[in-house]
Design a protein around this motif. Sequence first.
Motif, PDB file in Angstrom:
ATOM      1  N   ALA A 156      43.345   5.189  -3.673  1.00 10.74           N
ATOM      2  CA  ALA A 156      44.214   4.434  -2.759  1.00 10.74           C
ATOM      3  C   ALA A 156      43.619   3.071  -2.462  1.00 10.74           C
ATOM      4  CB  ALA A 156      44.427   5.216  -1.465  1.00 10.74           C
ATOM      5  N   SER A 157      44.438   2.035  -2.588  1.00  9.96           N
ATOM      6  CA  SER A 157      43.964   0.671  -2.347  1.00  9.96           C
ATOM      7  C   SER A 157      45.059  -0.152  -1.696  1.00  9.96           C
ATOM      8  CB  SER A 157      43.532   0.009  -3.659  1.00  9.96           C
ATOM      9  OG  SER A 157      44.620  -0.062  -4.576  1.00  9.96           O
ATOM     10  N   ALA A 158      44.624  -1.272  -1.113  1.00 10.49           N
ATOM     11  CA  ALA A 158      45.558  -2.259  -0.554  1.00 10.49           C
ATOM     12  C   ALA A 158      44.975  -3.631  -0.801  1.00 10.49           C
ATOM     13  CB  ALA A 158      45.789  -2.033   0.930  1.00 10.49           C
ATOM     14  N   GLY A 159      45.825  -4.580  -1.186  1.00 10.24           N
ATOM     15  CA  GLY A 159      45.369  -5.943  -1.413  1.00 10.24           C
ATOM     16  C   GLY A 159      44.271  -6.013  -2.453  1.00 10.24           C
ATOM     17  N   ILE A 160      43.229  -6.821  -2.165  1.00  7.17           N
ATOM     18  CA  ILE A 160      42.134  -7.013  -3.098  1.00  7.17           C
ATOM     19  C   ILE A 160      41.264  -5.765  -3.203  1.00  7.17           C
ATOM     20  CG2 ILE A 160      40.513  -7.959  -1.414  1.00  7.17           C
ATOM     21  CD1 ILE A 160      41.081  -9.074  -5.100  1.00  7.17           C
ATOM     22  N   GLY A 161      41.528  -4.759  -2.376  1.00  5.09           N
ATOM     23  CA  GLY A 161      40.854  -3.472  -2.522  1.00  5.09           C
ATOM     24  C   GLY A 161      41.146  -2.790  -3.839  1.00  5.09           C
ATOM     25  N   SER A 162      42.068  -3.341  -4.614  1.00  2.00           N
ATOM     26  CA  SER A 162      42.375  -2.777  -5.929  1.00  2.00           C
ATOM     27  C   SER A 162      41.243  -2.980  -6.931  1.00  2.00           C
ATOM     28  CB  SER A 162      43.656  -3.419  -6.481  1.00  2.00           C
ATOM     29  OG  SER A 162      43.506  -4.832  -6.606  1.00  2.00           O
ATOM     30  N   THR A 163      40.265  -3.856  -6.642  1.00  2.00           N
ATOM     31  CA  THR A 163      39.245  -4.168  -7.651  1.00  2.00           C
ATOM     32  C   THR A 163      38.408  -2.951  -8.057  1.00  2.00           C
ATOM     33  OG1 THR A 163      37.897  -5.101  -5.857  1.00  2.00           O
ATOM     34  CG2 THR A 163      39.098  -6.639  -7.242  1.00  2.00           C
ATOM     35  N   PRO A 164      37.775  -2.206  -7.136  1.00  2.00           N
ATOM     36  CA  PRO A 164      37.027  -1.046  -7.612  1.00  2.00           C
ATOM     37  C   PRO A 164      37.926   0.065  -8.141  1.00  2.00           C
ATOM     38  CG  PRO A 164      37.047  -1.073  -5.224  1.00  2.00           C
ATOM     39  CD  PRO A 164      37.657  -2.368  -5.676  1.00  2.00           C
ATOM     40  N   ILE A 165      39.139   0.157  -7.591  1.00  2.00           N
ATOM     41  CA  ILE A 165      40.060   1.208  -8.026  1.00  2.00           C
ATOM     42  C   ILE A 165      40.509   0.974  -9.462  1.00  2.00           C
ATOM     43  CG2 ILE A 165      42.280   2.295  -7.592  1.00  2.00           C
ATOM     44  CD1 ILE A 165      40.066   2.910  -5.499  1.00  2.00           C
ATOM     45  N   ILE A 166      40.783  -0.285  -9.839  1.00  2.20           N
ATOM     46  CA  ILE A 166      41.219  -0.550 -11.212  1.00  2.20           C
ATOM     47  C   ILE A 166      40.069  -0.294 -12.186  1.00  2.20           C
ATOM     48  CG2 ILE A 166      40.673  -3.016 -11.463  1.00  2.20           C
ATOM     49  CD1 ILE A 166      43.989  -1.310 -12.422  1.00  2.20           C
ATOM     50  N   SER A 167      38.820  -0.502 -11.735  1.00  2.00           N
ATOM     51  CA  SER A 167      37.670  -0.166 -12.566  1.00  2.00           C
ATOM     52  C   SER A 167      37.609   1.331 -12.817  1.00  2.00           C
ATOM     53  CB  SER A 167      36.382  -0.651 -11.895  1.00  2.00           C
ATOM     54  OG  SER A 167      35.246  -0.296 -12.654  1.00  2.00           O
ATOM     55  N   MET A 168      37.852   2.125 -11.784  1.00  2.00           N
ATOM     56  CA  MET A 168      37.869   3.577 -11.947  1.00  2.00           C
ATOM     57  C   MET A 168      38.984   4.009 -12.893  1.00  2.00           C
ATOM     58  SD  MET A 168      37.185   4.864  -8.031  1.00  2.00           S
ATOM     59  CE  MET A 168      35.747   4.329  -7.104  1.00  2.00           C
ATOM     60  N   LEU A 169      40.171   3.428 -12.712  1.00  2.00           N
ATOM     61  CA  LEU A 169      41.303   3.781 -13.578  1.00  2.00           C
ATOM     62  C   LEU A 169      41.031   3.391 -15.028  1.00  2.00           C
ATOM     63  CD1 LEU A 169      44.528   2.888 -11.557  1.00  2.00           C
ATOM     64  CD2 LEU A 169      43.954   5.103 -12.565  1.00  2.00           C
ATOM     65  N   ALA A 170      40.473   2.199 -15.236  1.00  2.00           N
ATOM     66  CA  ALA A 170      40.173   1.752 -16.598  1.00  2.00           C
ATOM     67  C   ALA A 170      39.156   2.677 -17.258  1.00  2.00           C
ATOM     68  CB  ALA A 170      39.655   0.317 -16.573  1.00  2.00           C
TER      69      ALA A 170
END
Length: 284
Positions: A156-170
Amino acid sequence: MTAEVAAAWDEVYWLMAGSLITLETRLYAQAGVADGDVWRPWTVVSRIEETPEVATFMLRPADRAPSPPFLPGQYVSVRADLPDGARQIRQYSLSCAPNGTDRWISVKRIGGTGDSPEGEVSNWLHANVREGDVLSVSTPFGDTVLHDGDSPLVLASAGIGSTPIISMLAHLAATGSTRPVITVHADRSERTHAFRAELRTCVGKLPRAQAHVWYEHPEGPWPADRTGLADLSAIEIPDGSRAYLCGPVPFMRSVRSQLLDRGVPAERIHYEAFGPDMGLETAA
């Protein structure tokens, strides 16, 4: 302030300092570097404008030495020498998968509002750093990292909090993971949503993943998945899920509270706060 009080505070200070020095030494050992020897020059090989506010800087070791490994969810520090002579250090989550030689940091330009000043280092990076420039970047660190195993995941992320989450997804996509993955993202609009396309691509590569996106103020030609604030009430949360949260504290407090209400134990909810957590753990 009596001599006895001063002596007591002195003892407390050095007990705390000793604990922190020991912890720091352990972190250096885990990273395989000498104490304090964490800085290296990295060349900006590309700059991508993700949104009007977010830029990704793709970095490669300037000395051509091997890139230090990292775990999805970790961050690096960037040391900036500013025009006034000050040297400032800021932390930025890595927004790429661990494989490969390049390291990506995605930086949001922070504008001043009310009593809050502008982001000094983030704005300097946006205004001054281009392809070919060299940045002083640290070894990766951070404890909010993706756990191995086969448990279901809530990212779960919001705004620029997507940065570590997209790393996990990738990372999950690159390793062919078959874990159930629920992604939740909230943003102001499609226009401000960094990694919007990457989110869809990564989820599309994962056989048991689903994406849920909320836009507070939808705009543009793309229909919003959902309008308003993130609400997990209609999402099935699998038993045994482990959750990772990143974003503004009010968002994380809300999502954490919803997950606790759905039976996810507190010890299985991990989060990364860009600053003090401001009592996030008190959410019930």
